[in-house]
Scaffold this motif. Structure first.
Motif, PDB file in Angstrom:
ATOM      1  N   ILE A   1       0.867  -1.172   0.000  1.00 17.57           N
ATOM      2  CA  ILE A   1       0.000   0.000   0.000  1.00 17.57           C
ATOM      3  C   ILE A   1       0.910   1.230   0.000  1.00 17.57           C
ATOM      4  N   LEU A   2       0.761   2.061  -1.029  1.00 23.72           N
ATOM      5  CA  LEU A   2       1.587   3.250  -1.199  1.00 23.72           C
ATOM      6  C   LEU A   2       0.723   4.494  -1.176  1.00 23.72           C
ATOM      7  N   THR A   3       1.281   5.586  -0.681  1.00 20.97           N
ATOM      8  CA  THR A   3       0.589   6.867  -0.754  1.00 20.97           C
ATOM      9  C   THR A   3       1.472   7.851  -1.488  1.00 20.97           C
ATOM     10  N   GLN A   4       0.833   8.826  -2.063  1.00 14.25           N
ATOM     11  CA  GLN A   4       1.531   9.874  -2.800  1.00 14.25           C
ATOM     12  C   GLN A   4       0.939  11.202  -2.328  1.00 14.25           C
ATOM     13  N   GLU A   5       1.769  12.061  -1.765  1.00  7.95           N
ATOM     14  CA  GLU A   5       1.280  13.312  -1.186  1.00  7.95           C
ATOM     15  C   GLU A   5       0.616  14.209  -2.225  1.00  7.95           C
ATOM     16  N   ARG A   6       1.290  14.429  -3.336  1.00 10.82           N
ATOM     17  CA  ARG A   6       0.741  15.277  -4.400  1.00 10.82           C
ATOM     18  C   ARG A   6       0.826  14.517  -5.710  1.00 10.82           C
ATOM     19  N   SER A   7      -0.117  14.752  -6.591  1.00  9.06           N
ATOM     20  CA  SER A   7      -0.174  14.014  -7.852  1.00  9.06           C
ATOM     21  C   SER A   7       1.035  14.300  -8.738  1.00  9.06           C
ATOM     22  N   ASN A   8       1.668  15.446  -8.591  1.00  9.14           N
ATOM     23  CA  ASN A   8       2.850  15.768  -9.416  1.00  9.14           C
ATOM     24  C   ASN A   8       4.147  15.287  -8.771  1.00  9.14           C
ATOM     25  N   GLN A   9       4.048  14.669  -7.613  1.00 10.59           N
ATOM     26  CA  GLN A   9       5.223  14.187  -6.888  1.00 10.59           C
ATOM     27  C   GLN A   9       5.501  12.731  -7.272  1.00 10.59           C
ATOM     28  N   ALA A  10       6.739  12.434  -7.650  1.00 13.78           N
ATOM     29  CA  ALA A  10       7.083  11.067  -8.054  1.00 13.78           C
ATOM     30  C   ALA A  10       7.278  10.154  -6.851  1.00 13.78           C
ATOM     31  N   GLU A  11       7.706  10.686  -5.740  1.00 14.44           N
ATOM     32  CA  GLU A  11       8.008   9.881  -4.553  1.00 14.44           C
ATOM     33  C   GLU A  11       6.729   9.384  -3.887  1.00 14.44           C
ATOM     34  N   LYS A  12       6.756   8.105  -3.500  1.00 14.98           N
ATOM     35  CA  LYS A  12       5.627   7.493  -2.804  1.00 14.98           C
ATOM     36  C   LYS A  12       6.114   6.990  -1.451  1.00 14.98           C
ATOM     37  N   THR A  13       5.200   6.887  -0.506  1.00 17.92           N
ATOM     38  CA  THR A  13       5.510   6.385   0.830  1.00 17.92           C
ATOM     39  C   THR A  13       4.840   5.031   1.003  1.00 17.92           C
ATOM     40  N   VAL A  14       5.580   4.066   1.556  1.00 17.28           N
ATOM     41  CA  VAL A  14       5.017   2.740   1.812  1.00 17.28           C
ATOM     42  C   VAL A  14       4.233   2.796   3.121  1.00 17.28           C
ATOM     43  N   VAL A  15       2.936   2.489   3.033  1.00 20.37           N
ATOM     44  CA  VAL A  15       2.071   2.473   4.209  1.00 20.37           C
ATOM     45  C   VAL A  15       2.026   1.063   4.790  1.00 20.37           C
ATOM     46  N   ASP A  16       1.911   0.067   3.938  1.00 16.98           N
ATOM     47  CA  ASP A  16       1.872  -1.326   4.374  1.00 16.98           C
ATOM     48  C   ASP A  16       2.686  -2.155   3.392  1.00 16.98           C
ATOM     49  N   GLY A  17       3.499  -3.068   3.915  1.00 17.06           N
ATOM     50  CA  GLY A  17       4.320  -3.929   3.073  1.00 17.06           C
ATOM     51  C   GLY A  17       5.805  -3.721   3.284  1.00 17.06           C
ATOM     52  N   GLN A  18       6.174  -2.935   4.317  1.00 16.89           N
ATOM     53  CA  GLN A  18       7.581  -2.672   4.568  1.00 16.89           C
ATOM     54  C   GLN A  18       8.363  -3.963   4.829  1.00 16.89           C
ATOM     55  N   GLN A  19       7.784  -4.873   5.598  1.00 16.70           N
ATOM     56  CA  GLN A  19       8.482  -6.124   5.914  1.00 16.70           C
ATOM     57  C   GLN A  19       8.681  -6.967   4.650  1.00 16.70           C
ATOM     58  N   ARG A  20       7.698  -6.988   3.751  1.00 20.37           N
ATOM     59  CA  ARG A  20       7.852  -7.716   2.485  1.00 20.37           C
ATOM     60  C   ARG A  20       8.987  -7.130   1.665  1.00 20.37           C
ATOM     61  N   LEU A  21       9.063  -5.806   1.609  1.00 21.33           N
ATOM     62  CA  LEU A  21      10.127  -5.157   0.845  1.00 21.33           C
ATOM     63  C   LEU A  21      11.503  -5.458   1.428  1.00 21.33           C
ATOM     64  N   VAL A  22      11.619  -5.419   2.754  1.00 20.35           N
ATOM     65  CA  VAL A  22      12.897  -5.732   3.407  1.00 20.35           C
ATOM     66  C   VAL A  22      13.281  -7.185   3.141  1.00 20.35           C
ATOM     67  N   THR A  23      12.316  -8.092   3.257  1.00 16.14           N
ATOM     68  CA  THR A  23      12.586  -9.517   3.011  1.00 16.14           C
ATOM     69  C   THR A  23      13.062  -9.743   1.582  1.00 16.14           C
ATOM     70  N   LEU A  24      12.406  -9.112   0.607  1.00 18.22           N
ATOM     71  CA  LEU A  24      12.823  -9.259  -0.789  1.00 18.22           C
ATOM     72  C   LEU A  24      14.195  -8.643  -1.036  1.00 18.22           C
ATOM     73  N   ALA A  25      14.494  -7.530  -0.386  1.00 19.11           N
ATOM     74  CA  ALA A  25      15.824  -6.915  -0.526  1.00 19.11           C
ATOM     75  C   ALA A  25      16.899  -7.819   0.065  1.00 19.11           C
ATOM     76  N   LEU A  26      16.621  -8.445   1.217  1.00 14.83           N
ATOM     77  CA  LEU A  26      17.580  -9.384   1.817  1.00 14.83           C
ATOM     78  C   LEU A  26      17.786 -10.604   0.926  1.00 14.83           C
ATOM     79  N   LEU A  27      16.696 -11.104   0.340  1.00 11.32           N
ATOM     80  CA  LEU A  27      16.798 -12.229  -0.582  1.00 11.32           C
ATOM     81  C   LEU A  27      17.637 -11.852  -1.803  1.00 11.32           C
ATOM     82  N   ALA A  28      17.380 -10.683  -2.367  1.00  9.12           N
ATOM     83  CA  ALA A  28      18.157 -10.220  -3.530  1.00  9.12           C
ATOM     84  C   ALA A  28      19.632 -10.077  -3.175  1.00  9.12           C
ATOM     85  N   SER A  29      19.910  -9.563  -1.990  1.00 11.95           N
ATOM     86  CA  SER A  29      21.296  -9.409  -1.554  1.00 11.95           C
ATOM     87  C   SER A  29      21.976 -10.770  -1.386  1.00 11.95           C
TER      88      SER A  29
END
Length: 85
Positions: A30-58
């Motif tokens: 789950i990602l949020t975007q503060e403004r529609s013209n802003q490219a950066e998104k914030t992860v609201v839910d799924g941080q642990q999945r992202l960390v796990t996948l990054a550790l696996l990739a590493s």
């Protein structure tokens, strides 16, 4: 703005078996975007999945380097570990 993204992969035990296997569903991001013209998104839910996948990739990258598989190691680094915005 909020969006949901699925994260998944297909098992690669055997190339012929992998074609018939359904994709494995890891969950939603789950990602949020503060403004529609802003490219950066914030992860609201799924941080642990992202960390796990990054550790696996590493770990895959380190294993590839230990086996002199530079192309695989470089791909993991460039496309996944450093290439995601």
């Amino acid at each position: 703005t909020t969006c949901a993204t699925t994260v998944g992969y297909t098992t690669m035990r055997d190339s012929t078996a992998a074609v018939d296997d359904p994709p494995y569903f890891l969950g939603l991001l789950i990602l949020t975007q503060e403004r529609s013209n802003q490219a950066e998104k914030t992860v609201v839910d799924g941080q642990q999945r992202l960390v796990t996948l990054a550790l696996l990739a590493s770990a895959i990258r380190k294993s590839a380097l230990a086996r002199d598989k530079k192309l695989v190691a470089d791909s993991m680094r460039d496309l996944f570990l450093l290439g995601l915005d």
